[in-house]
Design a protein around this motif. Structure first.
Motif, PDB file in Angstrom:
ATOM      1  N   GLY A  30      30.440   9.111   9.800  1.00 48.84           N
ATOM      2  CA  GLY A  30      29.793  10.372  10.148  1.00 48.84           C
ATOM      3  C   GLY A  30      28.285  10.230  10.086  1.00 48.84           C
ATOM      4  O   GLY A  30      27.756   9.270   9.525  1.00 48.84           O
ATOM      5  N   GLU A  31      27.596  11.182  10.674  1.00 47.66           N
ATOM      6  CA  GLU A  31      26.135  11.169  10.726  1.00 47.66           C
ATOM      7  C   GLU A  31      25.584  12.476  10.162  1.00 47.66           C
ATOM      8  O   GLU A  31      26.238  13.514  10.233  1.00 47.66           O
ATOM      9  N   PRO A  32      24.369  12.452   9.611  1.00 47.51           N
ATOM     10  CA  PRO A  32      23.771  13.699   9.116  1.00 47.51           C
ATOM     11  C   PRO A  32      23.474  14.673  10.253  1.00 47.51           C
ATOM     12  O   PRO A  32      23.371  14.288  11.414  1.00 47.51           O
ATOM     13  N   VAL A  33      23.337  15.908   9.920  1.00 45.88           N
ATOM     14  CA  VAL A  33      22.861  16.989  10.781  1.00 45.88           C
ATOM     15  C   VAL A  33      23.795  17.257  11.976  1.00 45.88           C
ATOM     16  O   VAL A  33      24.881  17.759  11.804  1.00 45.88           O
ATOM     17  N   PHE A  34      23.415  16.859  13.192  1.00 46.47           N
ATOM     18  CA  PHE A  34      24.136  17.315  14.373  1.00 46.47           C
ATOM     19  C   PHE A  34      25.436  16.557  14.659  1.00 46.47           C
ATOM     20  O   PHE A  34      26.327  17.090  15.311  1.00 46.47           O
ATOM     21  N   ASP A  35      25.520  15.309  14.200  1.00 48.09           N
ATOM     22  CA  ASP A  35      26.716  14.512  14.482  1.00 48.09           C
ATOM     23  C   ASP A  35      27.603  14.364  13.251  1.00 48.09           C
ATOM     24  O   ASP A  35      28.247  13.331  13.052  1.00 48.09           O
ATOM     25  N   LYS A  36      27.636  15.386  12.427  1.00 46.61           N
ATOM     26  CA  LYS A  36      28.543  15.361  11.286  1.00 46.61           C
ATOM     27  C   LYS A  36      29.966  15.078  11.757  1.00 46.61           C
ATOM     28  O   LYS A  36      30.385  15.529  12.828  1.00 46.61           O
ATOM     29  N   LEU A  37      30.728  14.360  10.957  1.00 50.75           N
ATOM     30  CA  LEU A  37      32.091  14.036  11.335  1.00 50.75           C
ATOM     31  C   LEU A  37      32.908  15.312  11.540  1.00 50.75           C
ATOM     32  O   LEU A  37      33.710  15.409  12.478  1.00 50.75           O
ATOM     33  N   LYS A  38      32.690  16.315  10.683  1.00 49.71           N
ATOM     34  CA  LYS A  38      33.427  17.566  10.837  1.00 49.71           C
ATOM     35  C   LYS A  38      33.050  18.262  12.144  1.00 49.71           C
ATOM     36  O   LYS A  38      33.907  18.887  12.798  1.00 49.71           O
ATOM     37  N   ALA A  39      31.791  18.164  12.537  1.00 47.31           N
ATOM     38  CA  ALA A  39      31.350  18.793  13.779  1.00 47.31           C
ATOM     39  C   ALA A  39      31.926  18.080  14.991  1.00 47.31           C
ATOM     40  O   ALA A  39      32.333  18.712  15.979  1.00 47.31           O
TER      41      ALA A  39
ATOM     42  N   GLY B  43      29.175  16.765   3.401  1.00 49.70           N
ATOM     43  CA  GLY B  43      27.925  16.569   4.124  1.00 49.70           C
ATOM     44  C   GLY B  43      28.144  16.013   5.517  1.00 49.70           C
ATOM     45  O   GLY B  43      27.235  15.416   6.110  1.00 49.70           O
ATOM     46  N   GLY B  44      29.353  16.218   6.043  1.00 49.45           N
ATOM     47  CA  GLY B  44      29.662  15.698   7.369  1.00 49.45           C
ATOM     48  C   GLY B  44      29.997  14.223   7.389  1.00 49.45           C
ATOM     49  O   GLY B  44      30.134  13.634   8.459  1.00 49.45           O
ATOM     50  N   ILE B  45      30.139  13.601   6.208  1.00 40.44           N
ATOM     51  CA  ILE B  45      30.459  12.177   6.099  1.00 40.44           C
ATOM     52  C   ILE B  45      31.781  12.044   5.343  1.00 40.44           C
ATOM     53  O   ILE B  45      32.029  12.758   4.368  1.00 40.44           O
ATOM     54  N   SER B  46      32.636  11.133   5.799  1.00 37.02           N
ATOM     55  CA  SER B  46      33.944  10.981   5.172  1.00 37.02           C
ATOM     56  C   SER B  46      33.795  10.550   3.720  1.00 37.02           C
ATOM     57  O   SER B  46      32.937   9.749   3.370  1.00 37.02           O
ATOM     58  N   SER B  47      34.664  11.103   2.861  1.00 39.41           N
ATOM     59  CA  SER B  47      34.594  10.836   1.424  1.00 39.41           C
ATOM     60  C   SER B  47      35.586   9.773   0.969  1.00 39.41           C
ATOM     61  O   SER B  47      35.557   9.338  -0.180  1.00 39.41           O
ATOM     62  N   GLY B  48      36.485   9.376   1.872  1.00 38.15           N
ATOM     63  CA  GLY B  48      37.543   8.450   1.503  1.00 38.15           C
ATOM     64  C   GLY B  48      38.852   9.146   1.214  1.00 38.15           C
ATOM     65  O   GLY B  48      39.903   8.503   1.121  1.00 38.15           O
ATOM     66  N   GLU B  49      38.811  10.476   1.053  1.00 41.05           N
ATOM     67  CA  GLU B  49      40.043  11.240   0.880  1.00 41.05           C
ATOM     68  C   GLU B  49      40.658  11.536   2.254  1.00 41.05           C
ATOM     69  O   GLU B  49      39.998  11.405   3.292  1.00 41.05           O
TER      70      GLU B  49
END
Length: 370
Positions: free
Chosen positions: A223-232, A286-292
């Protein structure tokens, strides 16, 4: 500008309509050396294709894919890959009496307002027929992420008022999902769902529902910060699928009734690294994968095409009655499942390749290049 491409490092571009000659996808950015053939594509196309059961549309399509480029001697070459799937059973005459009428719930009116004209045969480019290209591309994305121990799986969790009981989404298997025609891993709920779908079909109506999507084996760091969050990116991927009206991940909308002390997932050390005691964050912080495990849900609306008569207007703005002929799903959920899996896989493959390109010192744990 036309919005027919998705992804960056692993990029797909699609073309095709419901009643055209077929649908095509071009895939850019796939690493070379991955074993890939039409036989890899067909199983998921069969899961998506029409006419597969009594609770889907009875349009008959073999949905046989042909790889046109980018594969040599059974392996990807690193160049662009083109996959074509022809349309074989389109019945355009079913739409001849509504060519100038706007179908309720469809994109007929908005396409007219945007382009000044539209393909009225089955919705043209706005038809869910275009998703066959996504599924074809998704089969390759699944192969890429599988080499790193990552798997995407979706299933039907709810149809109308009938909801499945799922104790642990991460433990659901493909065999459980494919055990019945509605693709619900809860056998008791599945039978009730099938009965409900058949009832609404007899009533010349349709029914909506909920699909849950699970991605296991994702390492922390995608994932990436801000606009390219993995969740987004995942939200955009799922929301881009026709008929999806809502998206949530982790605890989702239930957080509105929580306190911070309830919602926070506490970290704990384990033998294989840092983990959280719970997973309200749905595998992304934070839009970045946590491993879960990444857990998401999508609401899918009832099929808009109905044989019953409804009120509408035509292109002249005149009041008219309309009933939509043709062959349509009384519930979209069973065929939605492989589409959702494919879009999830495409997002993960894209971010996996982007992460490896940007942070090579951090990505040794995800293995060597495919």
């Amino acid at each position: 500008m036309a919005g027919n491409s998705f992804g960056q490092a692993f990029k797909i571009t699609t073309a095709g309509e419901s009643h055209g000659k077929g649908n095509v996808v071009i895939i850019d950015g796939c690493p070379p050396g991955i074993q890939f053939s039409e036989e890899d594509i067909q199983p998921d196309l069969d899961r998506r294709k029409p006419g597969q059961s009594s609770v889907t549309t009875q349009r008959k399509e073999s949905d046989t894919a042909t790889i046109l480029s980018g594969v040599f001697e059974g392996k990807t070459t690193g160049t662009s890959i083109a996959i074509f799937v022809p349309n074989e059973d389109q019945r355009s005459r079913d739409y001849s009496n509504i060519f100038d009428k706007y179908r309720p719930g469809h994109a007929d009116y908005t396409f007219d307002k945007k382009y000044g004209l539209r393909d009225y045969r089955g919705g043209g480019r706005s038809s869910a027929r275009e998703t066959i290209s996504r599924v074809a591309a998704g089969t390759l994305a699944k192969k890429i992420i599988a080499e790193h121990g990552i798997n995407t799986l979706a299933y039907v969790k709810q149809v109308g008022h009938v909801a499945a009981q799922i104790a642990d989404p991460a433990k659901i298997t493909l065999e459980q999902v494919e055990a019945n025609i509605v693709r619900c891993p809860d056998p008791e709920a599945a039978e009730k769902m099938i009965t409900l779908i058949k009832e609404v079909r007899k009533d010349q109506d349709s029914i909506g529902g909920l699909s849950e999507m699970v991605i296991t084996g994702v390492p922390a760091g995608l994932g990436e910060p801000v606009f390219d969050k993995l969740k987004a990116e995942l939200a955009k991927a799922i929301m881009s699928i026709p008929a999806v009206t809502a998206f949530e991940y982790g605890a989702g909308f239930s957080v509105v009734e929580m306190r911070g002390s309830q919602n926070n997932d506490l970290f704990e050390p384990t033998e294989d690294g840092v983990h959280t005691c719970t997973n309200n964050h749905g595998g992304m912080l934070g839009g970045i994968s946590s491993g879960e495990t990444i857990i998401m849900r999508a609401a899918v609306k009832p099929t808009s095409s109905l044989p019953r008569t409804q009120k509408s207007v035509n292109q002249k703005g005149e009041a008219v009655d309309i009933s939509t002929g043709g062959r349509h799903d009384p519930c979209l959920l069973p065929r939605f499942v492989p589409i959702a899996e494919s879009m999830c896989a495409i997002v993960i493959a894209d971010h996996l390749l982007r992460w490896r390109a940007q942070c090579p010192s951090q990505t040794g744990s995800i293995g060597d290049a495919p």
